[in-house]
Scaffold this motif. Structure first.
Motif, short mmCIF file in Angstrom:
data_model
loop_
_atom_site.label_atom_id
_atom_site.label_comp_id
_atom_site.label_asym_id
_atom_site.label_seq_id
_atom_site.Cartn_x
_atom_site.Cartn_y
_atom_site.Cartn_z
N ARG A 32 57.34 44.38 24.09
CA ARG A 32 56.92 43.31 25.01
C ARG A 32 58.10 42.81 25.82
O ARG A 32 59.25 43.11 25.51
N ASN A 33 57.79 42.04 26.84
CA ASN A 33 58.84 41.38 27.60
C ASN A 33 59.36 40.19 26.81
O ASN A 33 58.59 39.48 26.16
N VAL A 34 60.67 39.99 26.86
CA VAL A 34 61.28 38.82 26.23
C VAL A 34 61.90 37.97 27.33
O VAL A 34 62.24 38.46 28.41
N SER A 35 62.02 36.69 27.04
CA SER A 35 62.59 35.76 28.02
C SER A 35 63.55 34.82 27.32
O SER A 35 63.78 34.93 26.10
N LEU A 36 64.06 33.89 28.06
CA LEU A 36 65.05 32.95 27.53
C LEU A 36 64.54 32.24 26.28
O LEU A 36 65.26 32.13 25.29
N GLN A 37 63.31 31.76 26.29
CA GLN A 37 62.83 31.01 25.14
C GLN A 37 62.73 31.85 23.87
O GLN A 37 62.69 31.32 22.77
N ASP A 38 62.73 33.19 24.02
CA ASP A 38 62.72 34.07 22.84
C ASP A 38 64.09 34.15 22.17
O ASP A 38 64.17 34.51 20.99
N VAL A 39 65.14 33.85 22.90
CA VAL A 39 66.49 34.03 22.35
C VAL A 39 67.35 32.77 22.38
O VAL A 39 68.46 32.77 21.88
N CYS A 40 66.85 31.68 22.93
CA CYS A 40 67.68 30.50 23.09
C CYS A 40 67.76 29.67 21.82
O CYS A 40 66.93 29.79 20.91
N ALA A 42 67.03 26.29 20.33
CA ALA A 42 66.12 25.17 20.63
C ALA A 42 65.96 24.32 19.38
O ALA A 42 64.95 24.41 18.67
N PRO A 43 66.94 23.48 19.07
CA PRO A 43 66.92 22.75 17.80
C PRO A 43 65.77 21.76 17.65
O PRO A 43 65.36 21.46 16.53
N LEU A 44 65.22 21.26 18.74
CA LEU A 44 64.14 20.28 18.64
C LEU A 44 62.76 20.91 18.57
O LEU A 44 61.77 20.23 18.26
N ASN A 45 62.67 22.20 18.87
CA ASN A 45 61.39 22.91 18.79
C ASN A 45 61.68 24.39 18.48
O ASN A 45 61.44 25.26 19.30
N PRO A 46 62.19 24.68 17.28
CA PRO A 46 62.63 26.05 16.99
C PRO A 46 61.51 27.07 16.80
O PRO A 46 61.74 28.26 16.97
N THR A 47 60.30 26.65 16.49
CA THR A 47 59.25 27.62 16.20
C THR A 47 58.51 28.11 17.44
O THR A 47 58.13 29.28 17.50
N GLU A 48 58.30 27.25 18.44
CA GLU A 48 57.58 27.63 19.67
C GLU A 48 58.29 27.05 20.89
O GLU A 48 57.70 26.25 21.63
N PRO A 49 59.54 27.43 21.13
CA PRO A 49 60.26 26.79 22.24
C PRO A 49 59.75 27.20 23.62
O PRO A 49 59.36 28.34 23.83
N ALA A 50 59.75 26.24 24.51
CA ALA A 50 59.54 26.50 25.93
C ALA A 50 60.92 26.51 26.57
O ALA A 50 61.91 26.13 25.94
N VAL A 51 61.02 26.94 27.82
CA VAL A 51 62.32 27.00 28.49
C VAL A 51 62.99 25.62 28.47
O VAL A 51 64.19 25.51 28.25
N GLY A 52 62.22 24.56 28.64
CA GLY A 52 62.78 23.21 28.64
C GLY A 52 63.32 22.76 27.31
O GLY A 52 64.05 21.77 27.22
N ASP A 53 62.98 23.47 26.23
CA ASP A 53 63.48 23.13 24.90
C ASP A 53 64.84 23.76 24.61
O ASP A 53 65.51 23.38 23.66
N CYS A 54 65.23 24.75 25.39
CA CYS A 54 66.49 25.46 25.16
C CYS A 54 67.68 24.56 25.44
O CYS A 54 67.73 23.86 26.46
N ALA A 55 68.65 24.55 24.53
CA ALA A 55 69.86 23.76 24.70
C ALA A 55 70.74 24.45 25.75
O ALA A 55 71.06 25.63 25.62
N VAL A 56 71.09 23.72 26.79
CA VAL A 56 71.92 24.25 27.87
C VAL A 56 73.14 23.35 28.01
O VAL A 56 73.02 22.14 28.11
N SER A 57 74.32 23.95 27.96
CA SER A 57 75.55 23.19 28.16
C SER A 57 76.03 23.44 29.58
O SER A 57 76.55 24.51 29.89
#
Length: 95
Positions: A32-40, A42-57
């Protein structure tokens, strides 16, 4: 402000982040296709992260990664000092 803290650089960084967040790649191992939310991270939503859940510095986090917030300005009076404040002032205040 100049160099990496110039407004045009910050806007370009926001555009790059949007492009990277929307990028997908085919992963043959998972079929399948993978995206950022598959590999980012996401400490506040680790089981089903959306792009907005990914920690970005990034410096753009001071503006919630949002062009509209970067473009904001306001009239402010502080005692006898009056003037317009914008992203420069916001960044100085935050850091």
């Amino acid at each position: 402000f100049s160099g990496v803290l110039a407004e045009d650089v910050l806007l370009a960084l926001l555009e790059l982040q949007d492009t990277l967040a929307a990028t997908t790649a085919w992963a043959p191992g998972s079929g399948r296709n993978v995206s950022l939310q598959d590999v980012c991270y996401a400490p506040l939503n680790p089981t089903e992260p959306a792009v907005g859940d990914c920690a970005v510095s990034s410096v753009t986090q001071y503006f919630q990664n949002n062009r509209s917030r970067l473009a904001l300005s306001a009239w402010q009076q502080d005692g006898k000092d009056m003037g317009t404040v914008d992203w420069h002032d916001h960044l100085i205040y935050c850091v």
